[in-house]
Design a protein around this motif. Structure first.
Motif, PDB file in Angstrom:
ATOM      1  N   ALA A  50       0.831  -1.206   0.000  1.00 34.86           N
ATOM      2  CA  ALA A  50       0.000   0.000   0.000  1.00 34.86           C
ATOM      3  C   ALA A  50       0.863   1.253   0.000  1.00 34.86           C
ATOM      4  N   ILE A  51       1.891   1.242   0.823  1.00 35.06           N
ATOM      5  CA  ILE A  51       2.775   2.413   0.911  1.00 35.06           C
ATOM      6  C   ILE A  51       3.562   2.578  -0.391  1.00 35.06           C
ATOM      7  N   GLY A  52       4.082   1.463  -0.922  1.00 46.19           N
ATOM      8  CA  GLY A  52       4.873   1.527  -2.151  1.00 46.19           C
ATOM      9  C   GLY A  52       4.064   1.985  -3.348  1.00 46.19           C
ATOM     10  N   LEU A  53       2.876   1.387  -3.542  1.00 41.54           N
ATOM     11  CA  LEU A  53       2.045   1.778  -4.674  1.00 41.54           C
ATOM     12  C   LEU A  53       1.493   3.186  -4.499  1.00 41.54           C
ATOM     13  N   GLY A  54       1.166   3.537  -3.249  1.00 38.99           N
ATOM     14  CA  GLY A  54       0.661   4.886  -3.001  1.00 38.99           C
ATOM     15  C   GLY A  54       1.683   5.948  -3.344  1.00 38.99           C
ATOM     16  N   GLY A  55       2.956   5.636  -3.124  1.00 43.97           N
ATOM     17  CA  GLY A  55       4.010   6.593  -3.435  1.00 43.97           C
ATOM     18  C   GLY A  55       4.378   6.642  -4.894  1.00 43.97           C
ATOM     19  N   SER A  56       4.040   5.588  -5.648  1.00 46.70           N
ATOM     20  CA  SER A  56       4.429   5.544  -7.061  1.00 46.70           C
ATOM     21  C   SER A  56       3.561   6.440  -7.933  1.00 46.70           C
ATOM     22  N   GLY A  57       2.315   6.637  -7.528  1.00 45.35           N
ATOM     23  CA  GLY A  57       1.409   7.472  -8.301  1.00 45.35           C
ATOM     24  C   GLY A  57       0.902   6.836  -9.577  1.00 45.35           C
ATOM     25  N   VAL A  58       1.172   5.532  -9.778  1.00 46.60           N
ATOM     26  CA  VAL A  58       0.738   4.868 -11.009  1.00 46.60           C
ATOM     27  C   VAL A  58      -0.777   4.725 -11.041  1.00 46.60           C
ATOM     28  N   GLN A  59      -1.374   4.388  -9.893  1.00 49.57           N
ATOM     29  CA  GLN A  59      -2.811   4.249  -9.788  1.00 49.57           C
ATOM     30  C   GLN A  59      -3.284   4.858  -8.474  1.00 49.57           C
ATOM     31  N   LYS A  60      -4.589   5.024  -8.324  1.00 51.81           N
ATOM     32  CA  LYS A  60      -5.135   5.480  -7.058  1.00 51.81           C
ATOM     33  C   LYS A  60      -5.117   4.316  -6.079  1.00 51.81           C
ATOM     34  N   VAL A  61      -4.768   4.574  -4.831  1.00 52.05           N
ATOM     35  CA  VAL A  61      -4.689   3.524  -3.815  1.00 52.05           C
ATOM     36  C   VAL A  61      -5.675   3.821  -2.699  1.00 52.05           C
ATOM     37  N   THR A  62      -6.509   2.840  -2.379  1.00 49.48           N
ATOM     38  CA  THR A  62      -7.422   2.934  -1.244  1.00 49.48           C
ATOM     39  C   THR A  62      -7.032   1.873  -0.234  1.00 49.48           C
ATOM     40  N   GLN A  63      -6.625   2.296   0.937  1.00 54.88           N
ATOM     41  CA  GLN A  63      -6.295   1.352   2.013  1.00 54.88           C
ATOM     42  C   GLN A  63      -7.582   0.941   2.726  1.00 54.88           C
ATOM     43  N   ILE A  64      -7.609  -0.333   3.145  1.00 55.88           N
ATOM     44  CA  ILE A  64      -8.755  -0.823   3.922  1.00 55.88           C
ATOM     45  C   ILE A  64      -8.226  -1.587   5.131  1.00 55.88           C
ATOM     46  N   SER A  65      -9.002  -1.577   6.225  1.00 56.45           N
ATOM     47  CA  SER A  65      -8.532  -2.233   7.446  1.00 56.45           C
ATOM     48  C   SER A  65      -9.697  -2.636   8.341  1.00 56.45           C
ATOM     49  N   SER A  66      -9.535  -3.771   9.004  1.00 57.78           N
ATOM     50  CA  SER A  66     -10.440  -4.174  10.075  1.00 57.78           C
ATOM     51  C   SER A  66      -9.744  -4.077  11.429  1.00 57.78           C
ATOM     52  N   THR A  67      -8.545  -3.516  11.429  1.00 55.75           N
ATOM     53  CA  THR A  67      -7.745  -3.400  12.652  1.00 55.75           C
ATOM     54  C   THR A  67      -7.501  -1.950  13.035  1.00 55.75           C
ATOM     55  N   TYR A  68      -7.251  -1.111  12.035  1.00 59.97           N
ATOM     56  CA  TYR A  68      -6.861   0.274  12.284  1.00 59.97           C
ATOM     57  C   TYR A  68      -7.919   1.254  11.777  1.00 59.97           C
ATOM     58  N   THR A  69      -8.094   2.340  12.514  1.00 58.27           N
ATOM     59  CA  THR A  69      -8.900   3.452  12.029  1.00 58.27           C
ATOM     60  C   THR A  69      -8.001   4.304  11.152  1.00 58.27           C
ATOM     61  N   LEU A  70      -8.203   4.210   9.856  1.00 62.68           N
ATOM     62  CA  LEU A  70      -7.289   4.827   8.899  1.00 62.68           C
ATOM     63  C   LEU A  70      -7.565   6.319   8.747  1.00 62.68           C
TER      64      LEU A  70
END
Length: 471
Positions: free
Chosen positions: A236-256
């Motif tokens: 998630a961090i790597g793709l989010g930083g690349s800017g190639v596509q939009k990244v949506t993080q999802i979690s059942s553990t953390y309040t993002l």
């Protein structure tokens, strides 16, 4: 059926005639290819012939004539060593592809404005539930949706391609190993933990195969990525930083801070940076447990990316009926509940069910994965007794010694009988007989579905016959 015309009037070898191989052979034949189909299993060959596929022993053919080898995903491609026919293809310069690559090329051959949308879902655990869930939400919303791939229907058996359709595809690491052209408008990566390592040469190879789901995305596309394990966090961090596509993080553990969260069953959309409460997942009967909270968050994010509004998605979450063989309630008798979780083929998948119940009479075993059941130690207090079957029964018995009472049963039938006898006599409140094997099924069954079907039939046979009213 999706006809594959790329190989019209050309020779194509198809090896492995199970569900996906047979559908590939039929799609190629319908598109005018000269199909040379083979499987080492005589029974499988007979079924292919009955379906209208002419058999051709490609072990004896001139490979210089083949335009491609279409390989069933169950056949070793690279590890632990390439299958002999893969080596033959490599020696003669014949490209090795799979049914998903045929689908991908067919989509790419269409004019851009006419292409359907593709949502791909992968991960170690939860991908079948998430695939079915996304398909259900889209269907309830009135979309023309087709669900398949590694779940249910082979991708080439789905209805023909057109611009208004949405293809929701479960993608295994084996399938992803064989694709180059697949373009997912929405690519979902749920989670990653060690699995199938022998088929990928280790964790690096397994992760690389899974990452192929993102390989052809553009800035207009969306990557939905779990943030609950270290591997997917890194993605998630790597793709989010690349800017190639939009990244949506999802979690059942953390309040993002930005993404979709389903912590303690409360679903929040924070994709804009401002948290919006969507609903309570306790109102969704088939989506209980933290693993299903992650599945729900992923499905929500994917459906938002396709253009559905939050209320429509939440309505679909509430009416989702659940998935066969995944924490499936198959009956109750004399206060004892039976749950079919045959799809739990590794410890990580079994953990979800073991955390969801108490007073568990646990049926486990089969062909063990490398990690065995050691990762499940934190769940053992929920288990009253274990009933062990298959190749792993002695190994699991040793692992449970001094921690959980265990009985070596050998077969599923004996395990069900023993578990019911003990659960009924226990006096425990709401005892649960749980088939959650933490193992592959191939020692005693055709696949996990066959194992789950046998369990369901055994439970059904125990139920009292319905009383017929007299005329």
């Amino acid at each position: 059926m999706i006809r594959i015309s790329e190989y019209f009037a050309r020779d194509v070898a198809v090896y492995g005639l199970g569900r996906t191989g047979l559908s590939a052979a039929l799609a190629l034949k319908a598109g005018g290819a000269r199909v040379h189909a083979w499987d080492d299993n005589e029974e499988t060959r007979a079924k292919a012939e009955a379906a209208g596929i002419a058999l051709s022993d490609i072990n004896k053919r001139d490979w210089q004539t083949f335009a491609a080898l279409v390989l069933s995903p169950g056949i070793p491609y690279k590890f632990p060593q390439p299958h002999r026919l893969v080596r033959m293809a490599e020696m003669t310069g014949v490209p090795v592809i799979g049914d998903m690559e045929l689908f991908a090329r067919a989509v790419q051959a269409m004019p851009e404005r006419s292409r359907p949308k593709v949502i791909g879902i992968t991960g170690t655990n939860g991908k079948s539930t998430t695939t079915a869930l996304i398909g259900h939400i889209l269907k309830e919303a009135g979309r023309d949706v087709r669900v398949g791939g590694n779940i249910g229907t082979g991708v080439l058996d789905l209805a023909p391609l057109h611009s208004n359709a949405v293809y929701v595809l479960e993608l295994s690491s084996y399938q992803l190993d064989l694709v180059k052209s697949l373009h997912c408008n929405v690519a979902v990566m749920l989670n990653l933990s060690p699995d199938h390592l022998d088929r990928h040469g280790g964790m690096d190879g397994y992760q690389a195969a899974k990452m192929r789901i993102f390989q052809n995305q553009t800035p207009q596309d969306v990557a939905v990525i779990g943030f609950d394990d270290i591997y997917t966090q890194s993605m998630a961090i790597g793709l989010g930083g690349s800017g190639v596509q939009k990244v949506t993080q999802i979690s059942s553990t953390y309040t993002l801070g930005k993404g979709v969260s389903a912590v303690e069953g409360r679903l929040y959309d924070n994709m804009s940076g401002k948290a919006e409460f969507i609903g309570k997942l306790e109102d969704c009967p088939a989506l209980q447990g933290r693993h299903n909270f992650q599945n729900a968050a992923a499905a929500y994010a994917a459906c938002r990316a396709i253009g559905l509004d939050p209320a429509t998605i939440m309505a679909g979450l509430k009416t989702f009926p659940g998935l066969a063989h995944r924490m499936e309630n198959v009956g109750a008798l004399e206060g004892v509940r039976f749950v079919n979780d045959s799809k739990a083929t590794n410890a990580q998948a079994a953990e979800q069910a073991l955390r969801s119940f108490r007073n568990i009479y646990w049926i486990a075993g089969g062909v063990a994965k490398a990690e065995g059941i050691a990762p499940l130690a934190a769940c053992f207090p929920n288990v009253t007794k274990a009933y062990l079957i298959g190749q792993a029964e002695e190994t699991f018995a040793a692992a449970l010694q001094g921690k959980v009472p265990a009985q070596v049963c050998g077969t599923l039938e004996r395990a069900v009988d023993a578990a019911f006898r003990d659960a009924r006599a226990s006096g425990d409140p709401s005892p649960v007989i749980l088939l959650s094997p933490a193992c592959a099924s191939f020692d005693q069954f055709k696949d996990y579905e066959h194992r789950g079907d046998v369990f369901r039939d055994l439970v059904s046979a125990m139920m009292p016959a319905p009383i017929k009213e007299s005329a």
